[in-house]
Structures are given as C-alpha cells and as structure tokens.
Design a protein around this motif. Structure first.
Motif, short mmCIF file in Angstrom:
data_model
loop_
_atom_site.label_atom_id
_atom_site.label_comp_id
_atom_site.label_asym_id
_atom_site.label_seq_id
_atom_site.Cartn_x
_atom_site.Cartn_y
_atom_site.Cartn_z
N ALA A 35 0.83 -1.21 0.00
CA ALA A 35 0.00 0.00 0.00
C ALA A 35 0.86 1.26 0.00
O ALA A 35 0.58 2.21 -0.72
CB ALA A 35 -0.93 0.00 1.20
N ARG A 36 1.92 1.26 0.78
CA ARG A 36 2.79 2.43 0.84
C ARG A 36 3.49 2.66 -0.50
O ARG A 36 3.62 3.79 -0.96
CB ARG A 36 3.79 2.29 1.98
CG ARG A 36 3.08 2.37 3.34
CD ARG A 36 4.03 2.27 4.49
NE ARG A 36 4.73 3.56 4.57
CZ ARG A 36 5.76 3.77 5.37
NH1 ARG A 36 6.23 2.79 6.12
NH2 ARG A 36 6.34 4.94 5.41
N ALA A 37 3.94 1.59 -1.15
CA ALA A 37 4.55 1.71 -2.48
C ALA A 37 3.52 2.21 -3.49
O ALA A 37 3.84 3.02 -4.38
CB ALA A 37 5.15 0.38 -2.92
N THR A 38 2.29 1.76 -3.35
CA THR A 38 1.20 2.18 -4.23
C THR A 38 0.93 3.67 -4.07
O THR A 38 0.82 4.40 -5.06
CB THR A 38 -0.07 1.37 -3.92
OG1 THR A 38 0.21 -0.01 -4.14
CG2 THR A 38 -1.24 1.80 -4.78
N ALA A 49 -3.05 13.33 -3.25
CA ALA A 49 -3.74 12.81 -2.05
C ALA A 49 -4.61 11.61 -2.43
O ALA A 49 -5.83 11.66 -2.36
CB ALA A 49 -4.59 13.91 -1.42
N PRO A 50 -3.97 10.52 -2.86
CA PRO A 50 -4.76 9.37 -3.34
C PRO A 50 -5.49 8.62 -2.23
O PRO A 50 -5.02 8.54 -1.10
CB PRO A 50 -3.69 8.48 -3.98
CG PRO A 50 -2.44 8.82 -3.24
CD PRO A 50 -2.54 10.28 -2.90
N THR A 51 -6.63 8.09 -2.60
CA THR A 51 -7.35 7.17 -1.72
C THR A 51 -7.11 5.76 -2.25
O THR A 51 -7.01 5.55 -3.46
CB THR A 51 -8.86 7.46 -1.70
OG1 THR A 51 -9.38 7.33 -3.03
CG2 THR A 51 -9.13 8.87 -1.18
N ILE A 52 -7.03 4.80 -1.33
CA ILE A 52 -6.75 3.42 -1.73
C ILE A 52 -7.84 2.49 -1.20
O ILE A 52 -8.22 2.56 -0.04
CB ILE A 52 -5.34 2.97 -1.27
CG1 ILE A 52 -5.01 1.58 -1.81
CG2 ILE A 52 -5.20 3.06 0.24
CD1 ILE A 52 -3.54 1.20 -1.64
N GLY A 53 -8.33 1.65 -2.09
CA GLY A 53 -9.28 0.60 -1.72
C GLY A 53 -8.54 -0.72 -1.66
O GLY A 53 -7.87 -1.10 -2.61
N VAL A 54 -8.64 -1.41 -0.53
CA VAL A 54 -7.92 -2.66 -0.32
C VAL A 54 -8.88 -3.83 -0.49
O VAL A 54 -9.89 -3.93 0.22
CB VAL A 54 -7.28 -2.68 1.09
CG1 VAL A 54 -6.56 -4.00 1.32
CG2 VAL A 54 -6.32 -1.49 1.26
N PHE A 55 -8.56 -4.69 -1.44
CA PHE A 55 -9.37 -5.88 -1.68
C PHE A 55 -9.22 -6.85 -0.52
O PHE A 55 -8.14 -6.99 0.05
CB PHE A 55 -8.92 -6.63 -2.94
CG PHE A 55 -9.10 -5.90 -4.24
CD1 PHE A 55 -9.75 -4.67 -4.33
CD2 PHE A 55 -8.60 -6.45 -5.40
CE1 PHE A 55 -9.89 -4.02 -5.54
CE2 PHE A 55 -8.74 -5.81 -6.62
CZ PHE A 55 -9.39 -4.61 -6.69
N GLY A 56 -10.30 -7.56 -0.23
CA GLY A 56 -10.21 -8.64 0.74
C GLY A 56 -9.54 -9.86 0.13
O GLY A 56 -9.43 -9.99 -1.08
N ILE A 57 -9.09 -10.73 1.00
CA ILE A 57 -8.49 -11.98 0.55
C ILE A 57 -9.57 -12.97 0.14
O ILE A 57 -9.49 -13.61 -0.91
CB ILE A 57 -7.61 -12.58 1.67
CG1 ILE A 57 -6.40 -11.68 1.90
CG2 ILE A 57 -7.20 -14.01 1.35
CD1 ILE A 57 -5.59 -12.03 3.14
N ASN A 58 -10.60 -13.07 0.95
CA ASN A 58 -11.69 -14.02 0.72
C ASN A 58 -12.88 -13.32 0.09
O ASN A 58 -12.97 -12.08 0.12
CB ASN A 58 -12.10 -14.65 2.06
CG ASN A 58 -11.05 -15.60 2.58
OD1 ASN A 58 -10.66 -16.53 1.89
ND2 ASN A 58 -10.57 -15.35 3.79
N ARG A 83 -4.46 3.59 8.15
CA ARG A 83 -5.22 4.77 8.57
C ARG A 83 -4.49 5.52 9.69
O ARG A 83 -4.47 6.75 9.70
CB ARG A 83 -6.61 4.35 9.03
CG ARG A 83 -7.51 3.93 7.89
CD ARG A 83 -8.87 3.56 8.40
NE ARG A 83 -9.70 3.03 7.33
CZ ARG A 83 -10.67 2.16 7.51
NH1 ARG A 83 -10.96 1.70 8.72
NH2 ARG A 83 -11.36 1.74 6.50
N GLN A 84 -3.89 4.77 10.61
CA GLN A 84 -3.11 5.40 11.68
C GLN A 84 -1.93 6.19 11.11
O GLN A 84 -1.50 7.17 11.70
CB GLN A 84 -2.60 4.35 12.67
CG GLN A 84 -3.68 3.76 13.54
CD GLN A 84 -3.17 2.58 14.37
OE1 GLN A 84 -2.07 2.07 14.16
NE2 GLN A 84 -4.00 2.13 15.30
N MET A 85 -1.42 5.75 9.98
CA MET A 85 -0.32 6.44 9.31
C MET A 85 -0.80 7.66 8.52
O MET A 85 0.00 8.34 7.88
CB MET A 85 0.40 5.49 8.34
CG MET A 85 1.08 4.34 8.97
SD MET A 85 1.72 3.26 7.64
CE MET A 85 2.23 1.85 8.57
N GLY A 86 -2.10 7.89 8.50
CA GLY A 86 -2.65 9.02 7.77
C GLY A 86 -2.97 8.73 6.32
O GLY A 86 -3.23 9.65 5.54
#
Length: 173
Positions: A35-38, A49-58, A83-86
């Motif tokens: 995510a950080r590299a993304t 200021a990109p927003t990122i959507g994280v896919f689930g595994i299942n 989120r804690q990282m901002g």
C-alpha cells in the motif's frame, strides 16, 4: 507491480505464484508495504492525495470470519495501521464491490488474478505495467512483449505509446 489502464490503477501484494504460496506470504506487513509503495507511486503519477481501496483476501472480505479468518488476521489490521499512518485507506472490501463503486483512486489486490482480470477486461492490449517500490519507475505494456508476432509487422504500438505517455508525466523523486 501496478497495472494502469483507462484511469484504473491496481497494485498487487503478490504476483506470479500459486494461490497457496501467495496466501502463506500474506501478512499485515506485506499489505502495508504494498500500500505504501502504491501511494508513493500514485503521488509520482501526479495524484497528491490518493485514496486506496484494499481488496479482501476471501469473498466478501471474509464476512467477519464466515469465509475464513485471513481478512480478520491480515487485511483488517493492515488497513487500520494504514489509517493510523494518515493514509486514506478503505477495506478490506470484496474486489467486485470495490471496483463496481469506483470510489478510490487506486486499488490493492491480494493476488495476481484479482488485479489482472479487471485491468485486462477493461483494456486488453493497452494497459501499462509499472514496477513500483524502487527509486526509478520501470514500465512496460501489461500484455508482455509478444514474441509470437515480432518482426511480422502486425503489432499494435498503442500500448507502448500510452505507457511512454504515462511515464512522461511522472514526477522526479
């Protein structure tokens, strides 16, 4: 790797390996690093200021443990830490739902096909593949080098042209 096509950007936490091997490598740390590299790459592609959507595994991101505990152990804690990282991260959410909503600037897939299938359906011969997480962005066309048609005068250069145009707009580090 980040795949880019027609405004859709998807990065992969894992790539060319079997699903059991990829699943065994999954950890909150791997998801966070991807995510950080993304995010860093999206900023280089001029999204400040990109927003990122994280896919689930299942499927359905595990439905709170109904379909396995991997999302409870891996993707949920990773998103909480992001989120804690901002970082403006959402998820884990099923890839189908996230992509149907298209509310995020970039997406993080957990497995090869989660990310490759939507990009290649959207743009089979014109997607760009960026190697991310390294000081210099390297890019190629996502469909490979097409050795099977090399020298025959039938290749369509559009994918290469669009990849070069994508890189032409990249900010220097």
């Amino acid at each position: 790797m980040m795949l880019v096509a027609k405004g859709l950007c998807i990065t992969h936490a894992t790539l060319h390996e079997s699903v059991p091997t990829a699943l065994a490598r999954q950890s909150p740390e791997l998801v966070i690093a991807a995510a950080r590299a993304t995010i860093a790459t999206a900023k280089r592609l001029r999204n400040t200021a990109p927003t990122i959507g994280v896919f689930g595994i299942n499927p359905h991101a595990g439905e709170d443990g109904l379909f396995g505990d991997e999302d409870e152990r891996i993707t949920k804690p990773a998103v909480a830490r992001l989120r804690q990282m901002g970082i403006a991260a959402d998820g884990p959410i099923g890839a189908d739902l996230l992509l149907s909503q298209r509310k995020h600037d970039i997406y993080l897939a957990m497995f090869h096909d989660q990310g490759h299938i939507p990009i290649k359906l959207l743009s089979p011969l014109r997607a760009s593949a960026l190697t991310i997480g390294v000081p210099l962005l390297f890019a190629s066309v996502a469909h490979g080098c097409a050795f099977d048609i090399a020298g025959r005068g039938i290749a369509d250069p559009t994918g290469v042209i669009e990849t070069v145009e994508l890189l032409a707009g990249v900010r220097a580090r």
